[in-house]
Structure formats: structure tokens, C-alpha cells
Design a protein around this motif. Structure first.
Motif, PDB file in Angstrom:
ATOM      1  N   GLY A 198       0.823  -1.200   0.000  1.00  0.00           N
ATOM      2  CA  GLY A 198       0.000   0.000   0.000  1.00  0.00           C
ATOM      3  C   GLY A 198       0.860   1.253   0.000  1.00  0.00           C
ATOM      4  N   VAL A 199       0.499   2.215  -0.842  1.00  0.00           N
ATOM      5  CA  VAL A 199       1.225   3.485  -0.949  1.00  0.00           C
ATOM      6  C   VAL A 199       0.263   4.606  -0.580  1.00  0.00           C
ATOM      7  N   ASP A 200       0.487   5.202   0.581  1.00  0.00           N
ATOM      8  CA  ASP A 200      -0.365   6.283   1.064  1.00  0.00           C
ATOM      9  C   ASP A 200       0.376   7.605   0.889  1.00  0.00           C
ATOM     10  N   ILE A 201      -0.242   8.551   0.196  1.00  0.00           N
ATOM     11  CA  ILE A 201       0.358   9.861  -0.038  1.00  0.00           C
ATOM     12  C   ILE A 201      -0.432  10.892   0.760  1.00  0.00           C
ATOM     13  N   GLY A 202       0.265  11.695   1.536  1.00  0.00           N
ATOM     14  CA  GLY A 202      -0.435  12.652   2.381  1.00  0.00           C
ATOM     15  C   GLY A 202       0.411  13.850   2.717  1.00  0.00           C
ATOM     16  N   GLU A 203      -0.034  14.596   3.734  1.00  0.00           N
ATOM     17  CA  GLU A 203       0.671  15.811   4.118  1.00  0.00           C
ATOM     18  C   GLU A 203       1.653  15.575   5.254  1.00  0.00           C
ATOM     19  N   ALA A 204       1.253  14.820   6.275  1.00  0.00           N
ATOM     20  CA  ALA A 204       2.153  14.606   7.411  1.00  0.00           C
ATOM     21  C   ALA A 204       3.374  13.829   6.951  1.00  0.00           C
ATOM     22  N   HIS A 224       3.268  -3.395   3.903  1.00  0.00           N
ATOM     23  CA  HIS A 224       2.617  -4.596   3.401  1.00  0.00           C
ATOM     24  C   HIS A 224       2.472  -5.586   4.555  1.00  0.00           C
ATOM     25  N   ARG A 225       1.731  -6.644   4.321  1.00  0.00           N
ATOM     26  CA  ARG A 225       1.544  -7.681   5.342  1.00  0.00           C
ATOM     27  C   ARG A 225       2.522  -8.831   5.083  1.00  0.00           C
ATOM     28  N   ASP A 226       2.971  -9.468   6.155  1.00  0.00           N
ATOM     29  CA  ASP A 226       3.854 -10.623   6.002  1.00  0.00           C
ATOM     30  C   ASP A 226       3.035 -11.881   5.766  1.00  0.00           C
ATOM     31  N   ASP A 227       3.705 -13.030   5.751  1.00  0.00           N
ATOM     32  CA  ASP A 227       3.021 -14.294   5.445  1.00  0.00           C
ATOM     33  C   ASP A 227       1.958 -14.654   6.471  1.00  0.00           C
ATOM     34  N   HIS A 228       2.049 -14.060   7.654  1.00  0.00           N
ATOM     35  CA  HIS A 228       1.072 -14.346   8.709  1.00  0.00           C
ATOM     36  C   HIS A 228      -0.045 -13.297   8.751  1.00  0.00           C
ATOM     37  N   GLY A 229       0.000 -12.332   7.817  1.00  0.00           N
ATOM     38  CA  GLY A 229      -1.039 -11.316   7.772  1.00  0.00           C
ATOM     39  C   GLY A 229      -0.791 -10.118   8.654  1.00  0.00           C
ATOM     40  N   SER A 230       0.385 -10.041   9.275  1.00  0.00           N
ATOM     41  CA  SER A 230       0.686  -8.906  10.153  1.00  0.00           C
ATOM     42  C   SER A 230       1.356  -7.783   9.361  1.00  0.00           C
ATOM     43  N   PRO A 231       0.967  -6.540   9.596  1.00  0.00           N
ATOM     44  CA  PRO A 231       1.647  -5.414   8.936  1.00  0.00           C
ATOM     45  C   PRO A 231       3.139  -5.444   9.263  1.00  0.00           C
ATOM     46  N   THR A 232       3.958  -5.273   8.244  1.00  0.00           N
ATOM     47  CA  THR A 232       5.400  -5.390   8.456  1.00  0.00           C
ATOM     48  C   THR A 232       6.159  -4.350   7.648  1.00  0.00           C
ATOM     49  N   ARG A 233       7.305  -3.968   8.156  1.00  0.00           N
ATOM     50  CA  ARG A 233       8.257  -3.068   7.501  1.00  0.00           C
ATOM     51  C   ARG A 233       7.626  -1.765   6.979  1.00  0.00           C
ATOM     52  N   PRO A 234       6.846  -1.075   7.798  1.00  0.00           N
ATOM     53  CA  PRO A 234       6.346   0.233   7.333  1.00  0.00           C
ATOM     54  C   PRO A 234       7.505   1.205   7.156  1.00  0.00           C
ATOM     55  N   GLU A 236      13.070   5.652  -3.887  1.00  0.00           N
ATOM     56  CA  GLU A 236      13.185   4.802  -2.702  1.00  0.00           C
ATOM     57  C   GLU A 236      11.950   3.928  -2.507  1.00  0.00           C
ATOM     58  N   VAL A 237      10.784   4.415  -2.920  1.00  0.00           N
ATOM     59  CA  VAL A 237       9.573   3.597  -2.857  1.00  0.00           C
ATOM     60  C   VAL A 237       9.729   2.363  -3.749  1.00  0.00           C
ATOM     61  N   VAL A 238      10.238   2.571  -4.955  1.00  0.00           N
ATOM     62  CA  VAL A 238      10.431   1.453  -5.875  1.00  0.00           C
ATOM     63  C   VAL A 238      11.512   0.512  -5.350  1.00  0.00           C
ATOM     64  N   GLU A 239      12.556   1.053  -4.737  1.00  0.00           N
ATOM     65  CA  GLU A 239      13.593   0.203  -4.138  1.00  0.00           C
ATOM     66  C   GLU A 239      13.002  -0.652  -3.010  1.00  0.00           C
ATOM     67  N   TYR A 240      12.096  -0.068  -2.236  1.00  0.00           N
ATOM     68  CA  TYR A 240      11.396  -0.831  -1.192  1.00  0.00           C
ATOM     69  C   TYR A 240      10.647  -1.994  -1.831  1.00  0.00           C
ATOM     70  N   ALA A 241       9.939  -1.716  -2.927  1.00  0.00           N
ATOM     71  CA  ALA A 241       9.170  -2.770  -3.596  1.00  0.00           C
ATOM     72  C   ALA A 241      10.088  -3.870  -4.124  1.00  0.00           C
ATOM     73  N   GLU A 242      11.262  -3.493  -4.614  1.00  0.00           N
ATOM     74  CA  GLU A 242      12.199  -4.494  -5.134  1.00  0.00           C
ATOM     75  C   GLU A 242      12.660  -5.470  -4.065  1.00  0.00           C
ATOM     76  N   SER A 243      12.602  -5.042  -2.805  1.00  0.00           N
ATOM     77  CA  SER A 243      13.070  -5.897  -1.709  1.00  0.00           C
ATOM     78  C   SER A 243      12.006  -6.893  -1.255  1.00  0.00           C
ATOM     79  N   VAL A 244      10.817  -6.819  -1.850  1.00  0.00           N
ATOM     80  CA  VAL A 244       9.695  -7.681  -1.460  1.00  0.00           C
ATOM     81  C   VAL A 244       9.457  -8.712  -2.559  1.00  0.00           C
TER      82      VAL A 244
END
Length: 412
Positions: free
Chosen positions: A179-185, A192-202, A256-264
Motif C-alpha cells: 500500500g502506498v499512502d500519499i499525504g501531508e504529514a 505490506h503484510r507478512d506471510d502471517h497477515g501482520s503489517p510489516t516493515r512500514p 526509494e519507494v520502488v527500491e522498497y518494492a524491489e526488496s519484497v
């Protein structure tokens, strides 16, 4: 393989007085020919040719004019011309030469008129070196080029087309939605979620959000004061400099967002569909200015083409309530602070959570569930790339595909 088009940026390095004069002559002749053909109401290439044929321009510039003027008068229904149209050349008009042994490695041959060309040293965007080398090796196809001057410096934009790796063919079940959230803050937040469904590596780019907010506030405050004093030209130049700084931040973050995706493993980047975002924007004039000017479209466009280059698929979902729902139970909550989400479900384990990360997870989950897929846009006017800010002078009626792929001008 997928065909990708990009606009390459080159800064012409310290042309001498003779070459500067020749560049100005080319620009002035081109703009006069453009103006005369436009004023004549040329709706076909033949009509445009009858006007521009006698101007002291290369055939490459004349041919570009003959194609462009009918587009202005028929397709774009332009009512008037701007004063800063770049000089266009057809794809045959430009030549590159690479001399890696020299301090300045790249040289470009620019048409002046029928019997005269200008060889100019050029400084490219370093992030586009592979594209220039592909052009030089004939592994990419050169398209139209555009010459313009800004703040006393000459630039050349060259469109190039090449094949890139295909997106992953993994099934939806095998994919990892990010998920890619774009905002002001936080300018951008991914999770993304890991294999167990837990949010991971934000990962959050909060400092970059602060930087962009500061630059935009400076821009609006300073340009308003300059305009009130009648200093419109200074205000425009000042604004260009600030937007270039914002562009630099955008490019670093989206890379850096795309680099993050490459690591998944088997990633798919999931963005919010800007059609729905625009339709839901009905706030005060001040809030609309902040939201529309925030750079949603530009950030989306940059993430898209950088992901495509790496073979990473990009999808969009309806953003409705992604920032308001709890990613754990789905209950609608609220944000007591900009960066905090609070779930109102007493039975939910979560309670409070980082708001931008919560939104990013909801965006990823929405794709995984197949909920609210992006609708088709009949005229492509509602794509995520619409409205991307361009920092270099462009034709206001320029082709949408070229506009959406243009990067911020390098080394201004």
C-alpha cells in the motif's frame, strides 16, 4: 518486454557567444514561424508548410512545425499562444556523440538551418545515463526533441523509447500488495503484510513531507508578495527554483519507494485512484489549493514509470475511507492528531495506530480483496498522471504522454 517512453534531459554547457547567438536565431525564427502559421489558422500540414517554408530553419524544425500547428488549431482548439514555446525538432534532426575519455562525455548536434548544425557539449541527468547509452548504441529509439532557454541556460529534452522488463506474471494469490499512502504529514508511507497477515516493515517519509510543506508555504507567500509589487517575472523565476527543489524531493522519495518494492517478493504497488480523490475534493478554497497542489499526480506518475522500468506492476483502488477505517477490524475511527488513528471499536485489539501506516495497509488490503477496482477512463483524462507539474517550459497543449513522463529539469 514492455515499451516505455521517457523524456531525457540535457543541459547545454557554456556555449560560446557565437553558438548562443545561433541558438537565439533558431528560437526566434521558430517562434515567429509558429506564430504566423497559427495566426493563419493552418489546419493541415500543407497549409502550415505554405507559411513556414520560407523561414530560415532546418527541415527538422519545419517538419515538426507542420505537424504541431494543425494539432493546436484542430485537436487542442488553442485560443492563443504562449511566448515560451520550445523549438521542436523531428526525430531525425538530433545526433548524440559519446566521448567517455573527456571531462564532458556527451555532445549533441543541434540543427540551426539547412546547411548549418551546432555541436554542443551537454550535461545529462545522471539518473538517465543508461537511457543515453541505449540511444547511442541504437538500443532505444529517439523521438522528438525540444530546445528551450530558462534563466539564461539552454536545455534540450529528448524523447526516447525502449523495451523494459515485463511486469511480474505472478498470480494475485502469489503477489505481495504494498500500500502506498500519499499525504501531508508523511509525504509517502508504504507498508505490506507478512506471510502471517501482520503489517510489516512500514516506511514513512515524514521529514520529506515537512520539507515540501515548508517549500510550498514559502512559494505561496513570497510569490503573492512579489506579484502584489508587480514583480511577476521575478515571482515566476523564484517559483521555478522552489518547484525544482520539490521535484528533487519527489524523485528521491519515489525512487526509494520502488527500491522498497524491489526488496519484497512478487511485489505489486497499490495506489489510490486519483479519479475518486478529485471527485471527493469539495473543501474550502484554501484546502483545495493545498490538496490539489500537494503533488498527488506527480508522485503517482513518478512511481508508475519507475516501477515499470523495474518490471513491478502498479494497480489502483478506490481510496474511499482508507484513512478512516481500522485495518484490523474495519470499524470507522477518527484521527485525534494528524499522525494518529484511533479505532472506536472497544472489542478491537488495536486501539491507536500510526495513521499513515493504517491507511497504507488498507490500500494494500483493498487490492487483495478485489474491492473497488479502478474504473476505465474513456479519454484517459482521469489517469493518475494527469496534472503532473512540469518544471521546464513545455507547450501547454503538448502531448499528454510526453508531459506525464517528463522529469524535473536537472542541474538548473
Amino acid at each position: 518486454m514492455t515499451e516505455l517512453t521517457k523524456t531525457l534531459e540535457l543541459k547545454l554547457v557554456d556555449p560560446n557567444a557565437h553558438k548562443r547567438r545561433k541558438l537565439r536565431e533558431t528560437r526566434d525564427a521558430y517562434q515567429q514561424a509558429l506564430r504566423d502559421a497559427f495566426d493563419a489558422g493552418s489546419t493541415t500540414q500543407t497549409e502550415a508548410n505554405d507559411v513556414v517554408v520560407n523561414y530560415d530553419l532546418s527541415g527538422y524544425a519545419k517538419n515538426a512545425l507542420k505537424k504541431y500547428v494543425p494539432q493546436l488549431t484542430t485537436t487542442y482548439n488553442a485560443g492563443e499562444l504562449h511566448d515560451d514555446h520550445p523549438v521542436r525538432f523531428t526525430n531525425e534532426g538530433l545526433r548524440l556523440n559519446h566521448k567517455p575519455e573527456n571531462t564532458i562525455e556527451w555532445y549533441v548536434k543541434i540543427p540551426h538551418h539547412e546547411d548549418h548544425h551546432l555541436w554542443m557539449p551537454a550535461q545529462p541527468n545522471p539518473n538517465q545515463r543508461d537511457w543515453l547509452e541505449a540511444l547511442n548504441a541504437c538500443d532505444a529509439e529517439m523521438g522528438e526533441s525540444r530546445l528551450f532557454q530558462r534563466n539564461g541556460t539552454w536545455y534540450l529534452h529528448v524523447t526516447a523509447t525502449r523495451d523494459v522488463e515485463d511486469c511480474s506474471e505472478a498470480s494475485t494469490d502469489e503477489q505481495t500488495p504494498i500500500g502506498v499512502d500519499i499525504g501531508e504529514a508523511s509525504l509517502v508511507t508504504v507498508c505490506h503484510r507478512d506471510d502471517h497477515g501482520s503489517p510489516t516493515r512500514p516506511e514513512l517519509w515524514a521529514d520529506e513531507g515537512k520539507t515540501v510543506r515548508r517549500l510550498r508555504k514559502t512559494y505561496f507567500t513570497a510569490t503573492r508578495r512579489l506579484q502584489e509589487r508587480g514583480s511577476n517575472r521575478i515571482a515566476e523565476s523564484f517559483g521555478d527554483d522552489l518547484w525544482n527543489q520539490i521535484d528533487d524531493v519527489f524523485h528521491r522519495v519515489t525512487r526509494e519507494v520502488v527500491e522498497y518494492a524491489e526488496s519484497v517478493e512478487n511485489p505489486v504497488l497499490v495506489l489510490e485512484d486519483l479519479t475518486y480523490i478529485r471527485e471527493s475534493m469539495d473543501y474550502s478554497e484554501y484546502m483545495n489549493r493545498r490538496l490539489h497542489g500537494w503533488g498527488f499526480a506527480k508522485l503517482h506518475a513518478q512511481i508508475r514509470y519507475k516501477a515499470v522500468e523495474k518490471g513491478i506492476p502498479v494497480e489502483t483502488v478506490n481510496p474511499r475511507n482508507t484513512s478512516k477505517e481500522c485495518h484490523a477490524c474495519g470499524e470507522v475511527g477518527y484521527r485525534p492528531k494528524q499522525a494518529t488513528f484511533k479505532c472506536t471499536n472497544d472489542d478491537c485489539w488495536m486501539g491507536e495506530y500510526q495513521a499513515d501506516v493504517n491507511g497504507a495497509i488498507n490500500i494494500a488490503d483493498r487490492y487483495l480483496s478485489g474491492e473497488s477496482p479502478s474504473r476505465e477512463h474513456e479519454n484517459d483524462d482521469d489517469s493518475a498522471e494527469d496534472g503532473a507539474h512540469l518544471t521546464a517550459p513545455q507547450d501547454s497543449q503538448a502531448d499528454a504522454e510526453i508531459q506525464q513522463l517528463t522529469l524535473g529539469t536537472y542541474a538548473s
